[in-house]
Motif scaffolding. Structure first.
Motif, short mmCIF file in Angstrom:
data_model
loop_
_atom_site.label_atom_id
_atom_site.label_comp_id
_atom_site.label_asym_id
_atom_site.label_seq_id
_atom_site.Cartn_x
_atom_site.Cartn_y
_atom_site.Cartn_z
N LEU A 7 71.57 112.32 6.44
CA LEU A 7 71.42 111.32 5.48
C LEU A 7 73.05 111.44 4.56
O LEU A 7 73.12 110.67 4.65
N THR A 8 73.51 112.91 4.03
CA THR A 8 74.85 112.49 3.20
C THR A 8 76.12 111.84 4.71
O THR A 8 77.55 111.05 4.01
N LEU A 9 75.65 112.41 5.66
CA LEU A 9 76.86 111.95 6.80
C LEU A 9 76.78 110.51 6.84
O LEU A 9 77.64 110.53 7.67
N PHE A 10 75.52 110.24 7.79
CA PHE A 10 75.51 109.01 7.55
C PHE A 10 76.13 107.90 6.58
O PHE A 10 76.37 106.83 7.10
N ALA A 11 75.84 108.32 5.55
CA ALA A 11 75.95 107.67 3.85
C ALA A 11 77.55 107.24 4.30
O ALA A 11 78.53 106.65 3.66
N LEU A 12 78.19 108.54 4.64
CA LEU A 12 79.40 108.80 4.56
C LEU A 12 80.21 107.86 5.51
O LEU A 12 81.22 107.51 4.78
N LEU A 13 80.05 108.09 6.99
CA LEU A 13 80.40 107.01 8.01
C LEU A 13 80.00 105.61 7.74
O LEU A 13 80.85 104.83 7.87
N PHE A 14 78.72 105.56 6.92
CA PHE A 14 78.30 103.91 7.05
C PHE A 14 80.00 103.95 5.60
O PHE A 14 79.86 102.46 5.76
N VAL A 15 79.58 103.76 4.78
CA VAL A 15 80.67 103.67 3.84
C VAL A 15 82.58 103.60 3.95
O VAL A 15 83.70 102.73 4.08
N LEU A 16 82.78 104.68 4.63
CA LEU A 16 84.14 104.66 5.88
C LEU A 16 84.05 103.18 6.50
O LEU A 16 85.73 102.87 6.66
N VAL A 17 83.14 103.02 7.40
CA VAL A 17 83.30 102.14 8.31
C VAL A 17 83.03 100.77 7.36
O VAL A 17 84.48 99.77 8.11
N PHE A 18 81.79 100.85 6.56
CA PHE A 18 82.63 99.61 5.59
C PHE A 18 83.82 98.77 4.82
O PHE A 18 84.40 97.90 5.00
N ASN A 19 85.05 100.48 4.39
CA ASN A 19 86.01 100.45 3.99
C ASN A 19 87.02 99.96 4.62
O ASN A 19 87.54 98.61 4.55
N SER A 20 86.60 99.81 6.03
CA SER A 20 88.15 99.56 6.85
C SER A 20 87.48 98.31 7.41
O SER A 20 88.47 97.17 8.05
N CYS A 21 86.43 97.39 7.16
CA CYS A 21 86.16 96.48 7.03
C CYS A 21 86.32 95.72 6.28
O CYS A 21 87.47 94.02 6.86
N GLU A 22 86.82 95.83 5.23
CA GLU A 22 86.80 95.12 4.11
C GLU A 22 88.72 95.03 3.91
O GLU A 22 88.88 94.24 3.77
N SER A 23 89.03 96.00 3.62
CA SER A 23 90.13 96.07 3.89
C SER A 23 91.70 95.47 5.32
O SER A 23 92.34 95.32 5.45
N SER A 24 90.52 95.03 6.52
CA SER A 24 91.21 94.80 7.63
C SER A 24 91.59 92.73 7.18
O SER A 24 91.41 92.26 6.31
N ASN A 25 92.91 92.53 7.39
CA ASN A 25 92.80 91.01 7.64
C ASN A 25 92.32 90.54 8.26
O ASN A 25 92.01 90.51 9.41
N SER A 26 91.35 90.12 7.37
CA SER A 26 90.70 88.76 7.54
C SER A 26 91.09 87.43 8.42
O SER A 26 92.31 86.28 8.32
N GLU A 27 90.48 86.19 9.22
CA GLU A 27 91.38 85.77 10.09
C GLU A 27 90.72 84.34 9.02
O GLU A 27 89.29 84.31 8.70
N TYR A 28 91.61 83.38 8.94
CA TYR A 28 91.73 82.17 8.38
C TYR A 28 91.19 80.96 9.27
O TYR A 28 91.81 81.24 10.82
N PRO A 29 89.63 79.70 8.99
CA PRO A 29 89.53 79.83 7.66
C PRO A 29 88.82 80.33 7.31
O PRO A 29 87.68 81.16 7.96
N VAL A 30 88.22 81.06 6.46
CA VAL A 30 86.90 81.63 5.71
C VAL A 30 85.90 80.32 5.19
O VAL A 30 86.60 79.43 4.30
N LEU A 31 84.66 79.63 5.63
CA LEU A 31 83.86 79.29 5.06
C LEU A 31 82.84 79.46 3.32
O LEU A 31 82.64 80.98 3.70
N TYR A 32 82.73 79.05 2.98
CA TYR A 32 81.96 79.45 1.45
C TYR A 32 81.59 78.50 1.44
O TYR A 32 81.45 76.83 1.07
N ARG A 33 79.99 78.88 0.65
CA ARG A 33 78.80 77.84 0.50
C ARG A 33 78.20 77.78 -0.61
O ARG A 33 78.26 79.28 -1.63
N ALA A 34 77.44 76.77 -0.72
CA ALA A 34 77.32 76.75 -2.19
C ALA A 34 78.13 76.72 -3.57
O ALA A 34 77.19 77.53 -4.23
#
Length: 118
Positions: A7-34
């Motif tokens: 579980l610890t290894l899985f959580a660590l991998l999840f955090v690393l993958v999530f952070n890499s997705c967050e820090s990558s350059n997003s493609e524009y445009p981005v839609l926000y609702r409501a």
């Protein structure tokens, strides 16, 4: 390998993958609702006004155009209205007032909120 280590290894991998997705350059445009907030007209940017700005939470966005495009939302003699908006974050920046830079949005859908509902 015991369950706790797995579980610890899985959580660590999840955090690393999530952070890499967050820090990558997003493609524009981005839609926000409501998103609820305030649409404000501060005068023409050509004469050092702020133009149309959308305030939501702790963010402020520049909206292309002028108040006349949204006259149906504003009460007579007012320059602010509470609204719910679907918008696209374009990835561009817009300069308003005396050089203040805001992220630019394009409003897709907008509706006026009843007073006190924001």
């Amino acid at each position: 390998m015991n369950t706790t280590k797995s579980l610890t290894l899985f959580a660590l991998l999840f955090v690393l993958v999530f952070n890499s997705c967050e820090s990558s350059n997003s493609e524009y445009p981005v839609l926000y609702r409501a998103h609820t907030g305030t649409l404000s007209w501060g005068g023409s940017p050509e004469v050092d006004g702020s133009g149309l700005l959308f305030y939501t939470g702790n963010k402020t966005y520049g909206v292309p155009g002028d108040k006349s495009a949204f006259d149906h939302l504003f009460s007579p003699d007012t320059n602010q209205v509470d609204v719910r908006v679907d918008f696209l974050l374009t990835g561009e920046k817009t300069v308003r007032g005396w050089g203040t830079i805001y992220p630019e949005i394009n409003i897709i859908q907008i509706e006026r909120l009843p007073i006190g509902l924001k």
